[in-house]
Design an enzyme around this catalytic site. Sequence first.
Site, PDB file in Angstrom:
ATOM      1  N   TRP A  83       0.736  -1.356  -0.040  1.00 38.08           N
ATOM      2  CA  TRP A  83      -0.685   0.233   0.069  1.00 38.08           C
ATOM      3  C   TRP A  83       0.639   1.308  -0.106  1.00 38.08           C
ATOM      4  O   TRP A  83      -0.084   2.024   0.049  1.00 38.08           O
ATOM      5  CB  TRP A  83      -0.945  -0.128   1.345  1.00 38.08           C
ATOM      6  CG  TRP A  83      -2.449  -1.186   1.275  1.00 38.08           C
ATOM      7  CD1 TRP A  83      -2.625  -2.199   1.471  1.00 38.08           C
ATOM      8  CD2 TRP A  83      -3.234  -0.119   0.480  1.00 38.08           C
ATOM      9  NE1 TRP A  83      -3.738  -2.454   0.802  1.00 38.08           N
ATOM     10  CE2 TRP A  83      -4.491  -1.796   0.203  1.00 38.08           C
ATOM     11  CE3 TRP A  83      -3.935   0.870  -0.462  1.00 38.08           C
ATOM     12  CZ2 TRP A  83      -5.693  -1.603  -0.277  1.00 38.08           C
ATOM     13  CZ3 TRP A  83      -5.047   1.533  -0.681  1.00 38.08           C
ATOM     14  CH2 TRP A  83      -5.500   0.354  -1.081  1.00 38.08           C
ATOM     15  N   TYR A 125     -10.424   0.219   3.489  1.00 42.50           N
ATOM     16  CA  TYR A 125     -11.471  -0.900   3.764  1.00 42.50           C
ATOM     17  C   TYR A 125     -11.228  -0.664   5.799  1.00 42.50           C
ATOM     18  O   TYR A 125     -13.097  -1.262   5.644  1.00 42.50           O
ATOM     19  CB  TYR A 125     -10.588  -1.702   3.120  1.00 42.50           C
ATOM     20  CG  TYR A 125     -10.706  -1.854   1.528  1.00 42.50           C
ATOM     21  CD1 TYR A 125     -11.818  -2.351   1.318  1.00 42.50           C
ATOM     22  CD2 TYR A 125      -9.521  -1.189   0.954  1.00 42.50           C
ATOM     23  CE1 TYR A 125     -10.915  -2.650  -0.683  1.00 42.50           C
ATOM     24  CE2 TYR A 125      -9.390  -1.676  -0.927  1.00 42.50           C
ATOM     25  CZ  TYR A 125      -9.930  -2.304  -1.502  1.00 42.50           C
ATOM     26  OH  TYR A 125     -10.446  -1.954  -2.437  1.00 42.50           O
ATOM     27  N   CYS A 177     -11.952  -1.452  -4.122  1.00 43.79           N
ATOM     28  CA  CYS A 177     -12.295  -2.636  -6.076  1.00 43.79           C
ATOM     29  C   CYS A 177     -12.905  -3.902  -5.284  1.00 43.79           C
ATOM     30  O   CYS A 177     -13.236  -4.333  -5.890  1.00 43.79           O
ATOM     31  CB  CYS A 177     -10.589  -3.185  -6.022  1.00 43.79           C
ATOM     32  SG  CYS A 177      -9.810  -1.715  -6.999  1.00 43.79           S
ATOM     33  N   ASP A 201      -7.067  -6.009 -11.346  1.00 39.65           N
ATOM     34  CA  ASP A 201      -5.794  -6.447 -11.797  1.00 39.65           C
ATOM     35  C   ASP A 201      -5.009  -7.631 -11.667  1.00 39.65           C
ATOM     36  O   ASP A 201      -5.319  -8.145 -11.239  1.00 39.65           O
ATOM     37  CB  ASP A 201      -4.936  -5.238 -10.982  1.00 39.65           C
ATOM     38  CG  ASP A 201      -3.377  -5.592 -11.731  1.00 39.65           C
ATOM     39  OD1 ASP A 201      -3.192  -6.246 -12.907  1.00 39.65           O
ATOM     40  OD2 ASP A 201      -3.098  -5.377 -11.099  1.00 39.65           O
TER      41      ASP A 201
END
Length: 296
Positions: A83, A125, A177, A201
């Site tokens: 991240w 998240y 995502c 991805d």
Amino acid sequence: MSEHQYLNLVSDILNKGDRRCDRTGIGTLSLFGAMMRFDLSQGQIPILTTKKLAYRLAIREMLWFLSGETNIRPLVLQGVSIWTDWPLARYKNETGENLSKKDFEQRIIEDETFARQWGDLGPVYGKQWRRWQGSDGKEYDQIATIIESLKYNPTSRRMLFHGWNVADLKDMALPPCHMVYQYHVTSDGRLNSLLYQRSADVFLGLPFNLVGASILQAMLAEQAGLALGDLVWTGGDVHIYLNHRDQLKEQLTRTPRSFPSLRFLRHPDSISEYQLEDFIVEGYNPHPPIKGTVAV
């Protein structure tokens, strides 16, 4: 169902994907709408074998999500860099200093004040999963609510949580995502899950997402006293970055091996108490790793 599902998806995108410009400027080949189903009932989880996957990073990331944390410092302290690129890009953009990733992470580790200012990703998240801010001013723990429902109302069709909080999107380093998780308990006590991923991805992100969803399902099942059933993954914009095509073509030449199995070392009292050492992955025999650059 086996790893061939993933490889078939890769092949479909390479052969039929729509070539598109994208936010990162790299470009993608994209398909819209895909699905895979994995049977977890025998203890096996979908950790890809056609390239070696650092699955422990995915476990650490999921535990970080479940902690409700939004700053990268706890990850960096564990050697997890997945991240770091987003706050580093913000730092470079806002300060003009061309700091290397290694040096940026070292400052995150050594300087808590710096980490608070530059290491936070916004309400991503963990914030949404564990501390969703309601219009009534209260915070809602979506994970705790799921566990309560699994234990006491397992036939509910409302056992889901998500991270797409419209009011908070503008403040997130990256909008979620893997954004909606739904759960279903069969009449014989097996926990199924469905993950909807708006953007996938396929080379770098999706393999980690499959591990994360699997171990989350396993933790929820253990906490609720359930067996494991199926993991269903469904994707919206499912894409291959143009700079990952050669890597995936190489991956397609490799023969999949059996998925490894997962068991727990102990039974924590709550889902917030799991540690990396509690996850025992056995029988993982992958092909060598294949490297690629993340798109930011």
